[in-house]
Design a protein around this motif. Structure first.
Motif, PDB file in Angstrom:
ATOM      1  N   ASP A  21     -19.508 -91.708  -4.683  1.00  0.00           N
ATOM      2  CA  ASP A  21     -19.872 -92.960  -4.019  1.00  0.00           C
ATOM      3  C   ASP A  21     -19.642 -92.871  -2.518  1.00  0.00           C
ATOM      4  O   ASP A  21     -20.452 -93.362  -1.722  1.00  0.00           O
ATOM      5  N   ARG A  22     -18.531 -92.243  -2.138  1.00  0.00           N
ATOM      6  CA  ARG A  22     -18.223 -92.153  -0.707  1.00  0.00           C
ATOM      7  C   ARG A  22     -19.220 -91.256   0.027  1.00  0.00           C
ATOM      8  O   ARG A  22     -19.658 -91.573   1.124  1.00  0.00           O
ATOM      9  N   VAL A  23     -19.588 -90.145  -0.602  1.00  0.00           N
ATOM     10  CA  VAL A  23     -20.583 -89.261   0.019  1.00  0.00           C
ATOM     11  C   VAL A  23     -21.910 -89.979   0.174  1.00  0.00           C
ATOM     12  O   VAL A  23     -22.561 -89.916   1.229  1.00  0.00           O
ATOM     13  N   ARG A  24     -22.332 -90.684  -0.876  1.00  0.00           N
ATOM     14  CA  ARG A  24     -23.599 -91.400  -0.809  1.00  0.00           C
ATOM     15  C   ARG A  24     -23.580 -92.491   0.262  1.00  0.00           C
ATOM     16  O   ARG A  24     -24.545 -92.696   0.989  1.00  0.00           O
ATOM     17  N   TYR A  25     -22.449 -93.195   0.386  1.00  0.00           N
ATOM     18  CA  TYR A  25     -22.336 -94.244   1.399  1.00  0.00           C
ATOM     19  C   TYR A  25     -22.389 -93.671   2.810  1.00  0.00           C
ATOM     20  O   TYR A  25     -23.063 -94.195   3.695  1.00  0.00           O
ATOM     21  N   ILE A  26     -21.679 -92.546   3.027  1.00  0.00           N
ATOM     22  CA  ILE A  26     -21.667 -91.933   4.366  1.00  0.00           C
ATOM     23  C   ILE A  26     -23.059 -91.454   4.764  1.00  0.00           C
ATOM     24  O   ILE A  26     -23.505 -91.651   5.892  1.00  0.00           O
ATOM     25  N   PRO A  59     -24.162 -77.947   1.198  1.00  0.00           N
ATOM     26  CA  PRO A  59     -25.481 -78.572   1.374  1.00  0.00           C
ATOM     27  C   PRO A  59     -25.961 -79.288   0.132  1.00  0.00           C
ATOM     28  O   PRO A  59     -26.674 -80.261   0.224  1.00  0.00           O
ATOM     29  N   GLN A  60     -25.571 -78.814  -1.055  1.00  0.00           N
ATOM     30  CA  GLN A  60     -26.000 -79.519  -2.260  1.00  0.00           C
ATOM     31  C   GLN A  60     -25.384 -80.892  -2.323  1.00  0.00           C
ATOM     32  O   GLN A  60     -25.994 -81.828  -2.799  1.00  0.00           O
ATOM     33  N   VAL A  61     -24.180 -81.043  -1.790  1.00  0.00           N
ATOM     34  CA  VAL A  61     -23.539 -82.351  -1.778  1.00  0.00           C
ATOM     35  C   VAL A  61     -24.149 -83.224  -0.704  1.00  0.00           C
ATOM     36  O   VAL A  61     -24.407 -84.393  -0.890  1.00  0.00           O
ATOM     37  N   ALA A  62     -24.404 -82.643   0.476  1.00  0.00           N
ATOM     38  CA  ALA A  62     -24.869 -83.449   1.597  1.00  0.00           C
ATOM     39  C   ALA A  62     -26.330 -83.813   1.495  1.00  0.00           C
ATOM     40  O   ALA A  62     -26.730 -84.903   1.861  1.00  0.00           O
ATOM     41  N   GLU A  63     -27.148 -82.877   1.008  1.00  0.00           N
ATOM     42  CA  GLU A  63     -28.575 -83.113   1.028  1.00  0.00           C
ATOM     43  C   GLU A  63     -29.105 -83.706  -0.262  1.00  0.00           C
ATOM     44  O   GLU A  63     -30.178 -84.287  -0.292  1.00  0.00           O
ATOM     45  N   GLN A  64     -28.340 -83.562  -1.360  1.00  0.00           N
ATOM     46  CA  GLN A  64     -28.826 -84.057  -2.640  1.00  0.00           C
ATOM     47  C   GLN A  64     -27.740 -84.864  -3.339  1.00  0.00           C
ATOM     48  O   GLN A  64     -27.260 -84.506  -4.410  1.00  0.00           O
ATOM     49  N   PRO A  65     -27.292 -85.993  -2.708  1.00  0.00           N
ATOM     50  CA  PRO A  65     -26.245 -86.783  -3.359  1.00  0.00           C
ATOM     51  C   PRO A  65     -26.706 -87.398  -4.656  1.00  0.00           C
ATOM     52  O   PRO A  65     -25.934 -87.587  -5.572  1.00  0.00           O
ATOM     53  N   ALA A  66     -28.005 -87.739  -4.750  1.00  0.00           N
ATOM     54  CA  ALA A  66     -28.504 -88.353  -5.978  1.00  0.00           C
ATOM     55  C   ALA A  66     -28.388 -87.385  -7.145  1.00  0.00           C
ATOM     56  O   ALA A  66     -28.063 -87.755  -8.268  1.00  0.00           O
ATOM     57  N   HIS A  67     -28.661 -86.072  -6.888  1.00  0.00           N
ATOM     58  CA  HIS A  67     -28.570 -85.078  -7.944  1.00  0.00           C
ATOM     59  C   HIS A  67     -27.136 -84.910  -8.414  1.00  0.00           C
ATOM     60  O   HIS A  67     -26.864 -84.811  -9.609  1.00  0.00           O
ATOM     61  N   VAL A  68     -26.193 -84.911  -7.475  1.00  0.00           N
ATOM     62  CA  VAL A  68     -24.790 -84.769  -7.844  1.00  0.00           C
ATOM     63  C   VAL A  68     -24.353 -85.952  -8.676  1.00  0.00           C
ATOM     64  O   VAL A  68     -23.678 -85.830  -9.682  1.00  0.00           O
ATOM     65  N   ASP A  69     -24.754 -87.170  -8.257  1.00  0.00           N
ATOM     66  CA  ASP A  69     -24.360 -88.374  -8.972  1.00  0.00           C
ATOM     67  C   ASP A  69     -24.931 -88.379 -10.376  1.00  0.00           C
ATOM     68  O   ASP A  69     -24.281 -88.764 -11.337  1.00  0.00           O
ATOM     69  N   THR A  70     -26.179 -87.936 -10.510  1.00  0.00           N
ATOM     70  CA  THR A  70     -26.818 -87.925 -11.821  1.00  0.00           C
ATOM     71  C   THR A  70     -26.149 -86.927 -12.746  1.00  0.00           C
ATOM     72  O   THR A  70     -25.865 -87.211 -13.906  1.00  0.00           O
ATOM     73  N   ALA A  71     -25.871 -85.747 -12.232  1.00  0.00           N
ATOM     74  CA  ALA A  71     -25.288 -84.716 -13.076  1.00  0.00           C
ATOM     75  C   ALA A  71     -23.870 -85.061 -13.491  1.00  0.00           C
ATOM     76  O   ALA A  71     -23.439 -84.731 -14.584  1.00  0.00           O
ATOM     77  N   ALA A  72     -23.133 -85.745 -12.594  1.00  0.00           N
ATOM     78  CA  ALA A  72     -21.721 -85.974 -12.873  1.00  0.00           C
ATOM     79  C   ALA A  72     -21.483 -87.237 -13.670  1.00  0.00           C
ATOM     80  O   ALA A  72     -20.489 -87.332 -14.388  1.00  0.00           O
ATOM     81  N   ASN A  73     -22.367 -88.236 -13.554  1.00  0.00           N
ATOM     82  CA  ASN A  73     -22.027 -89.549 -14.068  1.00  0.00           C
ATOM     83  C   ASN A  73     -23.015 -90.124 -15.067  1.00  0.00           C
ATOM     84  O   ASN A  73     -22.699 -91.107 -15.725  1.00  0.00           O
ATOM     85  N   THR A  74     -24.233 -89.610 -15.169  1.00  0.00           N
ATOM     86  CA  THR A  74     -25.195 -90.178 -16.093  1.00  0.00           C
ATOM     87  C   THR A  74     -24.949 -89.641 -17.490  1.00  0.00           C
ATOM     88  O   THR A  74     -24.984 -88.434 -17.704  1.00  0.00           O
TER      89      THR A  74
END
Length: 230
Positions: A21-26, A59-74
């Motif tokens: 959430d914090r990465v996505r907000y930033i 870069p995977q965290v910074a450029e693709q936050p939606a992918h990280v969120d989906t993989a970790a939480n969906t």
């Protein structure tokens, strides 16, 4: 991302969800530009080996936050877990509504904010508030000052109203206040009206009107002064 953060900051306790959430907000609020983000990456990985790790992981965290969120939480849909899956979807929708409301009201002046209604303290409404409370931690921790905190809290209240379906007035606060007469103006207008009434009765008394009501008003007006009633 959570494993990498734990290695870099072992003294900081944070969950994977809060970190995402914090990465996505930033990233969405553009707090840091690309140059500053790159500088932060270099400071986090000063050695050459760690720099190589940064090129592969960060870069995977910074450029693709939606992918990280989906993989970790969906959650993965399962025929035997439909209830849990539906509940997770509802939580994600609430999280999205909260984020949209906070971003919408970020630094919005008070006079143009919508007017929020009073909501009933029902069991469902309490459950919504309890679900949103832990989600607000990420935003409150990034608050810069009291005004920013107020904006976040107002956005959370707006999100609650939208989730429970409460009617929110689109008219700003200034519209309702501009039509109302200020209290100080009412007091002045009342004093002016009383003074005009007194002046009128004094004129009537000077013209020879000796009715009891007029005489009583004149006596009260000159009480405590050196003016003779005659």
């Amino acid at each position: 991302m959570h494993r990498l953060f734990a290695e870099l900051e072992p003294s900081v306790t944070v969950t994977a969800q809060n970190l995402a959430d914090r990465v996505r907000y930033i990233l969405r609020s553009n707090i840091f530009d690309d140059v500053k983000l790159e500088r932060l990456r270099r400071e986090a990985f000063p050695s050459s080996n760690e720099n190589a790790t940064t090129k592969d992981a960060v870069p995977q965290v910074a450029e693709q936050p939606a992918h990280v969120d989906t993989a970790a939480n969906t959650p993965v849909a399962d025929s035997n877990d439909d209830g849990t899956f539906a509940q997770e979807l509802e939580i994600e929708q609430m999280r999205s509504t909260l984020e949209e409301a906070i971003m919408e009201t970020h630094n919005t002046p008070l006079e143009i904010r919508p007017r929020l209604p009073r909501i009933a303290l029902s069991k469902r409404n309490r459950a919504v508030v309890r679900a949103l409370n832990p989600m607000m931690v990420t935003y409150l921790e990034t608050s810069r000052d009291l005004c920013d905190t107020d904006s976040i809290l107002f956005g959370a209240a707006l999100a609650v109203c939208r989730i429970i379906g409460a009617k929110v007035s689109t008219a700003g606060r200034a519209t309702g206040q501009s039509s109302a007469i200020p209290a100080w103006r009412k007091r002045i207008e009342e004093r002016i009206a009383k003074t005009r009434t007194l002046i009128g009765r004094l004129i009537c008394f000077r013209s020879g009107n000796n009715r009891p009501k007029i005489v009583r008003t004149v006596r009260m007006a000159f009480t405590g002064t050196n003016v003779s009633f005659s």
